[in-house]
Design an enzyme around this catalytic site. Structure first.
Site, short mmCIF file in Angstrom:
data_model
loop_
_atom_site.label_atom_id
_atom_site.label_comp_id
_atom_site.label_asym_id
_atom_site.label_seq_id
_atom_site.Cartn_x
_atom_site.Cartn_y
_atom_site.Cartn_z
N GLY A 134 31.52 -31.87 30.15
CA GLY A 134 32.86 -31.19 30.42
C GLY A 134 32.56 -29.67 30.69
O GLY A 134 33.39 -29.13 31.15
N THR A 135 31.82 -29.37 29.37
CA THR A 135 31.92 -27.80 29.24
C THR A 135 31.54 -27.79 29.89
O THR A 135 31.87 -26.08 30.93
CB THR A 135 31.85 -27.38 27.50
N GLN A 166 41.16 -34.80 28.63
CA GLN A 166 41.80 -35.62 27.37
C GLN A 166 42.93 -36.94 28.22
O GLN A 166 43.03 -37.58 27.96
CB GLN A 166 42.75 -34.85 27.00
N SER A 186 35.34 -35.35 31.32
CA SER A 186 34.38 -35.60 30.58
C SER A 186 33.74 -36.99 29.65
O SER A 186 35.16 -37.56 29.49
CB SER A 186 34.26 -35.39 28.78
N ALA A 187 32.95 -37.60 30.15
CA ALA A 187 32.96 -39.42 30.60
C ALA A 187 33.37 -39.14 28.87
O ALA A 187 33.81 -40.49 28.47
CB ALA A 187 32.04 -39.22 30.66
N HIS A 188 32.99 -38.60 27.97
CA HIS A 188 32.61 -40.06 26.43
C HIS A 188 34.30 -39.55 25.85
O HIS A 188 34.71 -39.95 24.65
CB HIS A 188 32.03 -38.71 25.20
N CYS A 196 40.59 -24.04 8.38
CA CYS A 196 39.22 -24.35 7.09
C CYS A 196 38.48 -25.51 7.36
O CYS A 196 37.85 -25.66 6.70
CB CYS A 196 39.64 -25.23 5.64
#
Length: 460
Positions: free
Chosen positions: A69-70, A177, A194-196, A320
């Site tokens: 996807g990136t 998303q 993105s498939a995952h 953090c």
């Protein structure tokens, strides 16, 4: 062990597993070859493209598969900017976009271009009219996610797409998303996913570019995927991604109703079970499976570790817990607490018993972490209040500066001030957020010899 981080990566869907295994035997050959094995692989690739295009709502020849996807986002931004380079080198984007879009914007700026971040409200959504004001004569591309990855807020894509179309600016939608829940509405120009995120295998992204959009791929290209995604296609993974997208879409309507009810239970329960908690994100226009809430006086990393020890895998936008140790840009843009944030994103099949189990352990875990950090149960009024106090929290990371502020706010009279000295970047975000949650007045930031001085006036 309940896994509640589907927004990061959803468990592999059973249909994806079946399609992947079957395609390993059938789709290993080069689909560009004309012999029998190549033709078989090509048929699998074409069928996957048609299935994915139907789910996206575009033509098969408008969609290509990428390695992630990136990569789809980066290719979309660079290709659209290159195709419209005569218009200009300005990019418009919301302040809560995924980091892949922010990285692409930073690369554009480093190369001499420019970008404008459109602010969002406290719910995390842009105002389409404000977004339109960011469009300029030299704007080559606009970017707007369909739904936020950290808080679940859905963006007004259709309204914004109309404004962009009227201005002659193509709109790129990051649908990572939301695509598993349904097609993206409106007249968008480019789309990445993105498939995952929907239960397909990792390493498969989608890039759709509508006909008529000026697009010029950057970098070396080859004959594969219309020249927009170089390299040999991972056909088994692509087939599994398309098959799982079709499967989750078939289940989406019923599962969305079921998961929304479970998320509503969490949204309602956390406020009554845990003191000093704020649920963030839009309560209505949101993804059905995701909820994020902020806990005051809690260290996010410790809280996540303790929940993991209790058997629950959740995520966070706290500074953090990120790889960069900087506050979440999404939470910062929304003006909410950047520490002590918990994101719960339920995968398909999550049960009521699992949610009830999470709600059962959460209050004790938060209370234990707060006790460990020395958080106040309540700000006790001082019998001899002083008009002003100074709290030295230099060298101490959030949430400690906020905890120290909460401990002494009752020691000044109504109208009195507390000045917190801090050199932690998160304090600049979390002290105003604390004031908003506790109905105190944030006066502002002043210069100090070291770090900054944050002034708070007691109202209650």
């Amino acid at each position: 062990m309940p896994y509640f981080d589907a927004a990061s990566s959803a468990p592999l869907h059973p249909v994806a597993r079946q399609a992947l295994l079957a395609s390993l035997d059938e789709g290993w050959a080069d689909p560009a070859r004309l012999y029998r094995e190549g033709r078989r692989a090509s048929l699998l690739l074409d069928a996957a493209r048609e299935a994915a295009a139907e789910a996206v709502g575009c033509r098969p020849d408008e969609l290509v598969f990428t390695s992630s996807g990136t990569r789809a986002v980066h290719s979309a931004v660079s290709g659209a900017l290159s195709g419209r380079r005569r218009v200009g080198r300005h990019l418009a984007l919301s302040a809560v976009e995924h980091s892949s879009v922010l990285h692409a914007a930073a690369a554009l700026e480093a190369d001499g271009g420019s970008f404008t971040e459109v602010p969002v409200g406290r719910s995390g959504a842009v105002d389409p009219s404000v977004y339109g004001q960011a469009l300029r004569a030299d704007t080559a591309l606009a970017c707007l996610q369909s739904a936020n990855h950290e808080v679940g807020t859905e963006q007004p894509v259709a309204e914004t797409a109309e404004i962009c179309a009227a201005a002659g600016v193509p709109l790129l939608v990051d649908a990572a998303q939301s695509l598993g829940w349904g097609p993206v509405p409106g007249r968008w120009s480019l789309l990445a996913a993105s498939a995952h995120k929907w239960g397909g295998p990792a390493g498969v992204g989608l890039l759709a570019v509508r006909k008529g959009v000026r697009f010029a791929p950057r970098g070396p290209a080859d004959e594969r995927e219309s020249g927009r995604a170089a390299g040999f296609e991972n056909i088994p993974a692509i087939v599994a991604a398309a098959a799982s997208l079709r499967a989750v879409r078939a289940e989406a309507a019923a599962e969305a109703v079921r998961l929304r009810a479970l998320v509503d239970r969490i949204r309602t329960a956390v406020g009554s079970l845990v003191p000093d908690v704020e649920v963030v994100g839009d309560p209505e226009r949101r993804l059905p499976h995701l909820v994020t809430f902020s806990c005051l006086y809690v260290d996010g990393e410790t809280l996540l570790h303790e929940l993991d020890r209790a058997g629950f895998s959740v995520s966070s936008g706290s500074s953090c817990t990120s790889s960069t140790l900087t506050p979440s840009h999404v939470l910062k843009a929304m003006g909410v607490l950047t520490e002590g944030n918990i994101r719960v994103s339920l995968p398909a099949g999550t049960t009521e018993e699992e949610v009830d189990g999470f709600l059962g352990v959460l209050p004790g875990v938060v209370a234990e972490v707060r006790q460990r950090l020395g958080a106040p149960a309540a700000a006790a009024p001082s019998p001899t209040p002083r008009a002003s106090l100074v709290v030295d929290a230099l060298g101490r990371r959030c949430p400690i500066p906020v905890i120290e502020l909460a401990k002494v706010i009752g020691e000044v009279p109504v109208g009195g001030t507390v000045t917190v000295l801090s050199d932690d970047e998160a304090a600049r975000l979390d002290i105003p957020a604390w004031c908003a949650m506790r109905e105190q007045e944030y006066v502002g930031e002043e210069a100090a010899d070291r770090g900054s001085a944050y002034v708070v006036r007691r109202l209650l």
